[in-house]
Every structure is written in structure tokens, then in C-alpha cells.
Design a protein around this motif. Structure first.
Motif, PDB file in Angstrom:
ATOM      1  N   LEU A 838       0.913  -1.403   0.173  1.00 16.07           N
ATOM      2  CA  LEU A 838      -0.121  -0.267   0.198  1.00 16.07           C
ATOM      3  C   LEU A 838       0.847   1.323  -0.178  1.00 16.07           C
ATOM      4  O   LEU A 838       0.455   2.255  -0.722  1.00 16.07           O
ATOM      5  CB  LEU A 838      -0.866  -0.108   1.327  1.00 16.07           C
ATOM      6  CG  LEU A 838      -2.117  -0.623   1.095  1.00 16.07           C
ATOM      7  CD1 LEU A 838      -2.888  -0.888   2.526  1.00 16.07           C
ATOM      8  CD2 LEU A 838      -3.145  -0.216   0.158  1.00 16.07           C
ATOM      9  N   GLU A 839       2.139   1.176   0.677  1.00 13.41           N
ATOM     10  CA  GLU A 839       2.852   2.666   0.665  1.00 13.41           C
ATOM     11  C   GLU A 839       3.518   2.574  -0.365  1.00 13.41           C
ATOM     12  O   GLU A 839       3.577   3.872  -1.066  1.00 13.41           O
ATOM     13  CB  GLU A 839       3.782   2.284   2.043  1.00 13.41           C
ATOM     14  CG  GLU A 839       4.580   3.468   2.530  1.00 13.41           C
ATOM     15  CD  GLU A 839       5.723   3.550   1.303  1.00 13.41           C
ATOM     16  OE1 GLU A 839       6.179   5.027   1.253  1.00 13.41           O
ATOM     17  OE2 GLU A 839       6.512   2.777   0.987  1.00 13.41           O
ATOM     18  N   ALA A 840       3.805   1.669  -1.022  1.00 16.15           N
ATOM     19  CA  ALA A 840       4.683   1.779  -2.395  1.00 16.15           C
ATOM     20  C   ALA A 840       3.748   2.434  -3.384  1.00 16.15           C
ATOM     21  O   ALA A 840       3.975   3.044  -4.124  1.00 16.15           O
ATOM     22  CB  ALA A 840       5.007   0.444  -2.992  1.00 16.15           C
ATOM     23  N   TRP A 841       2.193   1.686  -3.296  1.00 19.49           N
ATOM     24  CA  TRP A 841       1.522   2.030  -4.479  1.00 19.49           C
ATOM     25  C   TRP A 841       1.036   3.673  -4.215  1.00 19.49           C
ATOM     26  O   TRP A 841       0.591   4.460  -5.040  1.00 19.49           O
ATOM     27  CB  TRP A 841       0.222   1.099  -4.504  1.00 19.49           C
ATOM     28  CG  TRP A 841       0.430   0.162  -5.526  1.00 19.49           C
ATOM     29  CD1 TRP A 841       0.992   0.045  -6.709  1.00 19.49           C
ATOM     30  CD2 TRP A 841      -0.099  -1.313  -5.361  1.00 19.49           C
ATOM     31  NE1 TRP A 841       1.071  -0.852  -7.385  1.00 19.49           N
ATOM     32  CE2 TRP A 841       0.405  -1.870  -6.569  1.00 19.49           C
ATOM     33  CE3 TRP A 841      -0.578  -2.136  -4.412  1.00 19.49           C
ATOM     34  CZ2 TRP A 841       0.217  -3.359  -6.954  1.00 19.49           C
ATOM     35  CZ3 TRP A 841      -0.547  -3.411  -4.429  1.00 19.49           C
ATOM     36  CH2 TRP A 841      -0.308  -3.833  -5.594  1.00 19.49           C
ATOM     37  N   TYR A 842       0.929   3.829  -2.956  1.00 20.31           N
ATOM     38  CA  TYR A 842       0.613   5.443  -2.625  1.00 20.31           C
ATOM     39  C   TYR A 842       1.671   6.331  -3.369  1.00 20.31           C
ATOM     40  O   TYR A 842       1.470   7.388  -4.018  1.00 20.31           O
ATOM     41  CB  TYR A 842       0.617   5.532  -0.863  1.00 20.31           C
ATOM     42  CG  TYR A 842       0.331   6.958  -0.673  1.00 20.31           C
ATOM     43  CD1 TYR A 842      -1.199   7.270  -0.568  1.00 20.31           C
ATOM     44  CD2 TYR A 842       1.242   8.120  -0.377  1.00 20.31           C
ATOM     45  CE1 TYR A 842      -1.546   8.626  -0.335  1.00 20.31           C
ATOM     46  CE2 TYR A 842       0.583   9.205  -0.062  1.00 20.31           C
ATOM     47  CZ  TYR A 842      -0.621   9.515   0.090  1.00 20.31           C
ATOM     48  OH  TYR A 842      -0.922  10.898   0.410  1.00 20.31           O
ATOM     49  N   ARG A 843       2.794   5.925  -3.079  1.00 16.84           N
ATOM     50  CA  ARG A 843       3.825   6.606  -3.829  1.00 16.84           C
ATOM     51  C   ARG A 843       3.693   6.778  -5.396  1.00 16.84           C
ATOM     52  O   ARG A 843       3.742   7.688  -5.909  1.00 16.84           O
ATOM     53  CB  ARG A 843       5.338   5.907  -3.415  1.00 16.84           C
ATOM     54  CG  ARG A 843       5.935   6.617  -2.061  1.00 16.84           C
ATOM     55  CD  ARG A 843       7.307   5.928  -1.652  1.00 16.84           C
ATOM     56  NE  ARG A 843       7.358   4.734  -1.481  1.00 16.84           N
ATOM     57  CZ  ARG A 843       8.064   3.847  -2.251  1.00 16.84           C
ATOM     58  NH1 ARG A 843       8.888   4.226  -3.410  1.00 16.84           N
ATOM     59  NH2 ARG A 843       8.258   2.577  -2.071  1.00 16.84           N
ATOM     60  N   SER A 844       3.600   5.706  -5.955  1.00 19.30           N
ATOM     61  CA  SER A 844       3.260   5.810  -7.312  1.00 19.30           C
ATOM     62  C   SER A 844       2.042   6.278  -7.756  1.00 19.30           C
ATOM     63  O   SER A 844       1.833   6.671  -9.008  1.00 19.30           O
ATOM     64  CB  SER A 844       3.466   4.234  -7.742  1.00 19.30           C
ATOM     65  OG  SER A 844       2.256   3.666  -7.575  1.00 19.30           O
TER      66      SER A 844
END
Length: 982
Positions: A838-844
Motif C-alpha cells: 500500500l505504501e509503495a502504491w501510494y507513492r506511485s
């Protein structure tokens, strides 16, 4: 109660008190800075976020230097002790406990949720009511930030509605049903598409012995949903109806509202004069009731300014929204396709992306159904023909249409023709702009100027561009210039409106410095509806500050108009005039156009580097993800227009290169119709050029878009229609593997990803090829139930993705590993991995995968015993996926997770409804794995609800489907359940 004498408020108008005394913050931008800091009180707010909130997505050059000045002035206004502090990345406001109404609201709401979970419903009701007392109007009511009102205010309103619904639930548990009926009547009237409020109303009415009224409420909800959305009530609402009929007052899960009133009207034109009779007539028609009005007249006569002025005057009569579009009917830019206009309107009215059809007939039907029962004003500017307009007319009373066109369109309605201004009106326009002294001392010269401009508003404004701002306004000398030329030219000016405009253009153009004149000529090459300073710099092959200065000169001369920070547009006539001048000047037009298109492509590739780094980057990124998405949002229409231009007129390769660079954004942000049109044009260009690599690439994007729309079989047909070229084979094979995977065709999917792994060994292959192959293989073995093999592939993929800085594929690997851990019973590790994803997709910025990861996080939390947090996570996932639309597959996963949580919370009836909805979604999208999961989940929910016979049927169906498809985990679970039941 606050714990200090400081008090701040954002839940309504901005409130600022220090030491018990009100502190005035009158400057608009200061209020925006303060509100942004307050929304993240006690946390650092990056300077870039503050700049975006204050100035929007395209701030002025000196924004970074101006922001500290605003902060300094706020510090002074707030006094001692200081509250605002500088941090390494931005600023932070430190508030004492209870000083901010938002904090009090959140604390009271959280306390209410905890008390409700502990079944102390009386105290929970008190806490919820304290939370709602913190509100004193629409959030951020007097904070003039478009960014805050687009992003933060809706979230705050949503929180308030959630607390209201939870308060109603608590009151129902306390037996206060009679008390909430009136409130729920009001709430269902204000929010008729929120099924939760309808469900609560039905339960409340039933509990006060008004069963007939409860069932009538269901009929009202059903009618409203059919009228507004063309859909039936959800399974959960139908379950409440059934429960009432059978004497079981069941509750439900929420469904988000999808109606979003919107105003797309441009700002009114300043210094609007004349047209008194026409204004009175048209506003009267639109205020009295439904009307279709066509405003026609020659170019430059002010039709758009008139229509926008009317639309603003009557907007209160149309509270459900005001839609606006420039149809570009007489523009050198490509006219807007009807399908693109309809899709744009549907998105603006809150329709989910997956509910927006591609076929034009279906678009028209959906558009008219969406408007049914609403009061919306539709302004269709610059229409070319009846055929262009007719599909955009609503079918229901209540909505009105205002159309501008150079032609008298034969439509059922009222036609109002605008001619040139009267002499006194034209004189007034000039006098107001030039000032009282000029009006008195040069009275006759102003009248002669108006006459020589043909009393045409556009010509008058162009003339004003040459006169306004001069140290000494000499109207008489300008009149002599305008009068210059032979007698035939003078007669043409007197008798031909277009010639009058051109003569005024000639004088304005002749007054330009050479560099500004050259930029003006080159603007005739622009393909889109507007352009930026940076696009102008590319046309000129000059630095951005040079282009900005020249554009300011052109805007002062009224040859271009500002449409936003650092964005400009041309009137259609000026666009044509500029193109003619460019031809006459002997410019190297192909070279200039190529520079512009190269800039579009170069920047779009850089945007792709930022948002999709795993595909290989061309250099260190110069922009943030937010800046990348802002550029795409601003330049989308221009890039698409350039794509179509290149597909029709060349250079052909630029067509597919442009669309390839922005395809990920278009598909994931709901621009499906525009994307399909552009991909179709680029595919035609690739075939015309005989470039098989490009044809493969465009076919893959076409198939990807059909997969995004949930039509897996159509995606498969497109993939089978082309033999992949060697260079693009990995893309073709990779998508083929994904489509087979989602269809549940595991052997074919396995073969595709194994082939992809082979292609990863080819010299020069991108790291993404190997990582994607490993991810796909891990997903296949996860579906087969071989967790050890799946984890081996996915762990290798995750390590490679982390090393390659591939944020999206890194998140995908982590999410799949989390699902492996859930299946293995390691729920803590599963939750950790899903949060990582979730954190990675939030960044992208990838929002659809976030919804899916939230669903699997909710399942892991639930199975790990964190039921309350699991419920909140599942509800957030449902709200997000329904806001985004576009993926019935992901929505199916979300409903299955929600059903799991509901079953563990002791609500098996509601769990059944959730799993049935998941089954419906998975079946309609050919998502066989989701179908199997839904059947197995229904077995447990039905068993818990005491419905053994139905559970047995689903166990058999699930076992057989899982066995045929090779879904090992579900086959084992279904077989075990079947054994228990028999």
C-alpha cells in the motif's frame, strides 16, 4: 472542550483565536496556508504541498520565495508563543490538545466507535453527538483554495456522513428508532444514492411498527437508483427488504454515493456590455423552466461571452450542476468526438469509470439516464451542426441546454441571433476600458474607432489591446492607422465583419516586436485547445522565461488569452489568422511543429520515468510524482490532439510514440473513450507505416484497455489478432499471461510467463521483463495452491524489483507474497506485506491496486483477530473501488473480504449478501478465480447463518469449479467444507 485558550476551526469557516481573542486573517492566500497547516497540525507539511494548495498545479516562478513571506506574516499575526515552525522540508503548526475542531471531532468519533464496539451504546451516542457539534458549516467554507476543496473538503464531509450513520446505528441499538425516522427522511432526501441511509430508514420504520412504510422506503430507493443510475438495489439492500418481510431486522454495509454536482463554467468575461434585450430574453427562458436556446451569429460577435454570462446568471436555477464544453466546431484543432464529450460529462457527474460505456449509443443512453430527474444546465459552445449537438441533448424535463454556433441550427427550441453591438454599446465598451478622461476628450474618435471595427466585440477588444496601457492614449492616431489603405479595404472594413477583424488583427500584429510576432505566428500550429509557457518555448526553441515574456506581450495585445497559471488559448479566428501569417512569413513550420511534438514526447517519457520507473528510465527524474500527474492532466488534450494530427498527417511514428508514453495514465484515470480513440488512430498509423513492432505495441495497449474495462474476452481477441514482433513480444506475452490468469486458464498463463522468463534472458532485455515473469509465475502457483513455489518466485521478484527501483512491480510482488502468508496462516506477516504494498502504491499514485491490497489487508487483519480494524479497512477499500470504478475483478475481491469480516463480526446474513455481490461481479467479468473464492466463502457464511442446504450447493459448485480450473487452495477448502456439512 479545549484545554487552552487557543482555538482553531476548519469545520466551517476558518476560526482563529489566540489567548481567547479572535485573530483576523484577511488575506486569501494566508488563509490557505493556515488551513493547510491546520489540516496536518503537529505534522510537517512539505513546502511543495503548500505551494500547490495556494497556487494550484502550475505555480508562478517565485512561489518558493513568496511562501516564506506568507508564513512570516502568519507568525506575526498569531503572536507569542510561536506556533508555526520551520522543518527540513516545510513547515509545521504545533497546537495544544483540543485546540482544533477537527482534532476534537476525530477524537470524539474514535471514542464513539470504541464505545460502540464495547456495546456501551449510550456513551457512544453522546460521543458521536459531541463529534458532530464540532461542525459549524461546510468545511473550509471561506478558504479560497480549489485544491483543498477538491481533495480535503470532500474527505471531511465523508467523515461527517460516516459519523452520522454510525450515530444512527447506535440509536437503533438503543431502541430510539422513532427518534431517527425524521433525521433519516432528511438524510435520504439529501443523499438519495446512499443505500446505507435507506437501509437504516427501513429498519427504523419497521421497528416502530410501520412495516408498510418501511417497504415503501425500499420502493423509493429502488426507483431512485433505477432513475439516477440505471441499476437495481444492491444485494445488501434487498437483504434488508427480505429481512423485514420475514421479521429479521438486519443491517448492512455502506455503498458510496455516486452523484457529484459540478460546475464547469469558465469565469465570466470582464467588462461585458450591451445585449440587454437578449440577456433578458434568454435568462427569462432558462429561469422559467426547461429550455433549449441556440445563440448564433458571426465569428467574433461575442457568442461565448454572452452564453457564459447567461449561464452564471441562472446557475442557482440549476443546483444539480452546470456542464460546459467547447465543441471546437469551427476550430483548426480536431473537433471533439461526441463519445469523448459524453464520457467527459459522465465522469464530471460522478459516474464510475467502469460504468461509462464505449459504444456511442450506450453513452447517450447513460448520459440521459444520469440527467433524469436532475436540474442541470448544459452549455455547448462552438457547435458546428445539429448532428454534433443532438446526442448531447437531455431527454428529460428539468435540464436546459444553451448552445452557441455560427449557424442557425434547426433544433426544437429558441434561436437568438447576436449581431454586432449598437454604436452606443461599442462606444461604452471602449470608454469603460480606456477611462473617463479618454471618454471625454476623445469622444468622437472613440465613435469612429467603433465604426471602423465594425462594432464587432472581438475587433474592439483587439483594438483595445493596442491602446490600453499606453502612457498617453491617442485614439485619433490609431483611427488614422486603422483607416489606412486603399478605398476597397476601407469599404471591406465597413461592410464585412470578418474583414474588420482582420484589419484590427493586422494593426495589432504590426505593433508587435519581431520575437512576439514570430511566437504569435507559431501558435497557429498548436493542435490542442490550449497551451503552456513550456509548449510555447518549444515552438520557439527559446528559454521558458523568454516565452513567458512574449506571451505576456501577446496577452496584453489581446492576441492570446490567459486560461490558467502559465496556460493560454487563442480564439478560433486568431488561430486561423496566426496560421495564415506563418504560411506567408515562410516559417519552417515542420521544424517548429516537430519541436513542439518532441517536447510533448520528451516530457511524457520523463513522466513515465517518474510514475513507471521499472520500465527503464532515460535519466534522473526532474519532477515529482505529483508534478508528473499534474502535467498529464494539463496536457492530456493537447497530446491526444497531437497524436491524431500525426496519425493523419505525419510524422506517423510520433503518433504511436506519443500514445505509448501516456497510455498508462489514460487507462488508469478513467479516460477510456479518449484512450480508445487515440490508440485506434495510432494503430492505423502503425499499419500504414508497416511498422510491425508499433502495431504489436498499439494492439497490446488496445487489449490492455479492454482488460481495464473488465472485458477479458475482448482483450484476448485483440491479442490473438496480431503476431507479436520480436522487440515487443515480451509485452504481448506478458499481457496474454495476465488475461489467461484472470480468466482462470492457468496452464496457458503458466506457459505465457515461462515464455516471458525466456525472453528475459535475451541480451538487452529490461529488468522489468524478468521481474514481471517471476511475479506472474508466483501468481499462477499461488492460484494453484503451491505456496512454497509461489513464495520462491515472488521473493526473487521482490528482491529484483527493490534493486531496480521498480515501485509498481515491487508493490505487486509484496501484495502477492502477503496473500501467500494469509493462505499459510501467518496473518501478522501478511498484514505487514500488504501495508508495504500500500505504501509503495501510494507513492506511485496507483489507486486500483491500493483498493485490492486493502481488501487483502482486511482479510489478514480479520483472520488475525483485529476485527474492528479489518472492518474499517474493508469499508475504505469498498469506498475507494466504487469511487474509482473500472474493475469488477477488484470490487469482487473487496466484497469477499467484507463478507469475511462481517461473518467474523457475527453478521452472517450480511456476509452472505456481500459474497453474493462478489459472485455477481466475478461472474460478469469472467473472473473464474473470484467465482471460486465467492462460492467457497458463501459456504462458510451460509453455514453460519443456518442455511445448510444452500451451503452444500455452493460447496459442490466451488469444489467442481476449483478442480476443473486447478485452484488447489479452493478445491481443498471446498472439499473440507463439504465433508463437514455431510
Amino acid at each position: 472542550m479545549t484545554l487552552s485558550q487557543d482555538e482553531f476551526g476548519v469545520l466551517g469557516s476558518l476560526v482563529v483565536r489566540r489567548n481567547g481573542r479572535s485573530v483576523p486573517v484577511t488575506a486569501a492566500k494566508h488563509r490557505i496556508v493556515l488551513a493547510t497547516l491546520l489540516l496536518d497540525a503537529n505534522r510537517s507539511v512539505p513546502a511543495s504541498d503548500l505551494i500547490r494548495r495556494v497556487w494550484g498545479e502550475t505555480p508562478p516562478d517565485r512561489a518558493a520565495q513568496t511562501l516564506p513571506v506568507y508564513v512570516m506574516r502568519l507568525r506575526r499575526a498569531l503572536g507569542e508563543p510561536p506556533l508555526i515552525h520551520t522543518t527540513p522540508t516545510g513547515y509545521r503548526i504545533d497546537l495544544p490538545p483540543g485546540a482544533l475542531d477537527l482534532h476534537r471531532f476525530e477524537a470524539a468519533a474514535e471514542q464513539g466507535a470504541k464505545l460502540a464496539a464495547a456495546e456501551d451504546f449510550t456513551a457512544a451516542a453522546d460521543a458521536y453527538e459531541r463529534a458532530l457539534e464540532c461542525w459549524h458549516g461546510p468545511p473550509l467554507a471561506d478558504v479560497p483554495s480549489e485544491s483543498l476543496h477538491e481533495t480535503e473538503a470532500p474527505n471531511l464531509v465523508e467523515q461527517r456522513l460516516r459519523v452520522i450513520s454510525e450515530l444512527v446505528d447506535v440509536k437503533l441499538r438503543l431502541g430510539r428508532s422513532d427518534e431517527v425516522v425524521a433525521d433519516l427522511r432528511r438524510l435520504t432526501a439529501q443523499h438519495p444514492l446512499r443505500e446505507r441511509f435507506w437501509s437504516q430508514l427501513m429498519v427504523a420504520l419497521y421497528r416502530v411498527d410501520r412495516q408498510a412504510d418501511a417497504l415503501d422506503a425500499y420502493r423509493q430507493a429502488s426507483t431512485t437508483l433505477a432513475r439516477e443510475l440505471g441499476v437495481d438495489p444492491s444485494d445488501s439492500l434487498r437483504a434488508v427488504q427480505h429481512a423485514i418481510l420475514t421479521g429479521d431486522p438486519a443491517l448492512h454495509q455502506p455503498v458510496a454515493s455516486t452523484w457529484a454536482p459540478v460546475s464547469q463554467l469558465p469565469a465570466p468575461v470582464g467588462n461585458f456590455v450591451g445585449r440587454g434585450a437578449e440577456l433578458t430574453r434568454v435568462t427569462g427562458l432558462l429561469e422559467r423552466g426547461t429550455a433549449t436556446v441556440v445563440v448564433c451569429g458571426p465569428p467574433g460577435v461575442g457568442k461565448t461571452a454572452f452564453a457564459i454570462s447567461v449561464a452564471h446568471a441562472v446557475r442557482d436555477r440549476y443546483p444539480d450542476g452546470q456542464l460546459y464544453v467547447n465543441l471546437r466546431g469551427h476550430s483548426t484543432s480536431p473537433p471533439l468526438p461526441t463519445s469523448a464529450v459524453l464520457a467527459r460529462f459522465l465522469r464530471a457527474m460522478g459516474v464510475r469509470a467502469d460504468h461509462i460505456p464505449v459504444d456511442e449509443e450506450d453513452l447517450v443512453a447513460g448520459y440521459r439516464a444520469r440527467l433524469r430527474g436532475r436540474r442541470v444546465l448544459i452549455t455547448l459552445d462552438n457547435a458546428a451542426s445539429v448532428e454534433q449537438v443532438r446526442p448531447l441533448l437531455p431527454a428529460d424535463p428539468g435540464c436546459s441546454v444553451l448552445i452557441t454556433s455560427r449557424n442557425e441550427l434547426r433544433l426544437r427550441g429558441t434561436t437568438v441571433r447576436l449581431d454586432v453591438l449598437r454604436g452606443d454599446e461599442a462606444w461604452k465598451l471602449l470608454a469603460r476600458s480606456l477611462g473617463a478622461e479618454a471618454a471625454v476628450t476623445q469622444f468622437d474618435a472613440l465613435g469612429e474607432l467603433a465604426r471602423l471595427c465594425g462594432y464587432l466585440p472581438l475587433a474592439l477588444r483587439i483594438a483595445l489591446g493596442n491602446l490600453v496601457g499606453s502612457s498617453h492614449v491617442d485614439v485619433a492616431s490609431y483611427v488614422e492607422e486603422l483607416r489606412g489603405g486603399d478605398r476597397l479595404a476601407v469599404l471591406a472594413v465597413d461592410n464585412d465583419d470578418t474583414a474588420a477583424v482582420r484589419r484590427a488583427f493586422d494593426l495589432s500584429y504590426a505593433a508587435l516586436a519581431p520575437a512576439a510576432a514570430r511566437l504569435f505566428r507559431l501558435t497557429g500550429l498548436l493542435p490542442g485547445p490550449d497551451f503552456s509557457v513550456f509548449g510555447a518555448a518549444a515552438l520557439l526553441d527559446a528559454p521558458e522565461d523568454v516565452a513567458r515574456g512574449l506571451l505576456e506581450d501577446l496577452a496584453s495585445a489581446h492576441l492570446v488569452q490567459r486560461v490558467g497559471p502559465d496556460r493560454f488559448a487563442l480564439h478560433d479566428l486568431l488561430h486561423d489568422y496566426a496560421a495564415d501569417r506563418a504560411e506567408a512569413a515562410g516559417e519552417d513550420l515542420d521544424a517548429a511543429r516537430r519541436r513542439l511534438f518532441d517536447w510533448y514526447l520528451r516530457t511524457a517519457v520523463e513522466v513515465g520515468d517518474v510514475l513507471y520507473p521499472e520500465l527503464g528510465t532515460s535519466g534522473p527524474p526532474r519532477m515529482s510524482p505529483d508534478e508528473a500527474r499534474a502535467w498529464l492532466a494539463a496536457e492530456r488534450a493537447s497530446v491526444l490532439a497531437a497524436t491524431e494530427h500525426c496519425a493523419a498527417r505525419g510524422p506517423l511514428p510520433m503518433a504511436w510514440q506519443l500514445i505509448n508514453s501516456v497510455s498508462g495514465y489514460l487507462g488508469s484515470h478513467g479516460h477510456h473513450v479518449e484512450f480508445l480513440n487515440a490508440v485506434g488512430a495510432a494503430l492505423g498509423a502503425a499499419r500504414a507505416a508497416g511498422d510491425h513492432d508499433a502495431e504489436t505495441l498499439m494492439t497490446v495497449w488496445l487489449a490492455t484497455e479492454h482488460r481495464n474495462l473488465g472485458n477479458l474476452r475482448a482483450a484476448q481477441r485483440h491479442l490473438r489478432a496480431v503476431r507479436p514482433s520480436a522487440r515487443a513480444e515480451w509485452l504481448h506475452v506478458g499481457l496474454d499471461g495476465i488475461v489467461h490468469l484472470e480468466l482462470g486458464e492457468l496452464p496457458a498463463s503458466l506457459a505465457a510467463f515461462e515464455r516471458m522468463a525466456e525472453l528475459a534472458e535475451v541480451e538487452g532485455a529490461l529488468p522489468h521483463v524478468r521481474i514481471s515473469a517471476l511475479t506472474g509465475l508466483g501468481a499462477v502457483w499461488l492460484m494453484r495452491g503451491d505456496l512454497v513455489t509461489a513464495e520462491s518466485f515472488l521473493s526473487s521478484g521482490l528482491a529484483l524489483a527493490q534493486a531496480a527501483d521498480g515501485v509498481n512491480i515491487e508493490a505487486a510482488c509484496a501484495a502477492l507474497l502477503g496473500r501467500c502468508s494469509t493462505a499459510a496462516g501467518d496473518y501478522a506477516r501478511a498484514a505487514e506485506l500488504q501495508r508495504y504494498a500500500l505504501e509503495a502504491w501510494y507513492r506511485s499514485g496507483a489507486r486500483h491496486p491500493r483498493a485490492e491490497a486493502m481488501a487483502h489487508l482486511a482479510a489478514a487483519l480479520c483472520l488475525g483477530g483485529e476485527h474492528a480494524e479489518a472492518m474499517r479497512t474493508a469499508q475504505r477499500a469498498l469506498a475507494l473501488v466504487q469511487e474509482l470504478g473500472g474493475s469488477r475483478r477488484i470490487e469482487s475481491e473487496v466484497h469477499n473480504a467484507l463478507g469475511l469480516v462481517l461473518r467474523h463480526l457475527g453478521k452472517p446474513g450480511l456476509a452472505v449478501a456481500a459474497h453474493l455481490r462478489a459472485l455477481e461481479l466475478a461472474t460478469s467479468s469472467d473472473y473464474r478465480y473470484g467465482v471460486a473464492r465467492s462460492h467457497v466463502s458463501l459456504v462458510h457464511a451460509l453455514s453460519a447463518d443456518g442455511r445448510r442446504a444452500e451451503a452444500l450447493r455452493h460447496a459442490r459448485v466451488g469444489r467442481d469449479l476449483a478442480s476443473r480450473s486447478g485452484f488447489g487452495e479452493f478445491e481443498s477448502l471446498a472439499a473440507a467444507a463439504l465433508s463437514d456439512l455431510t
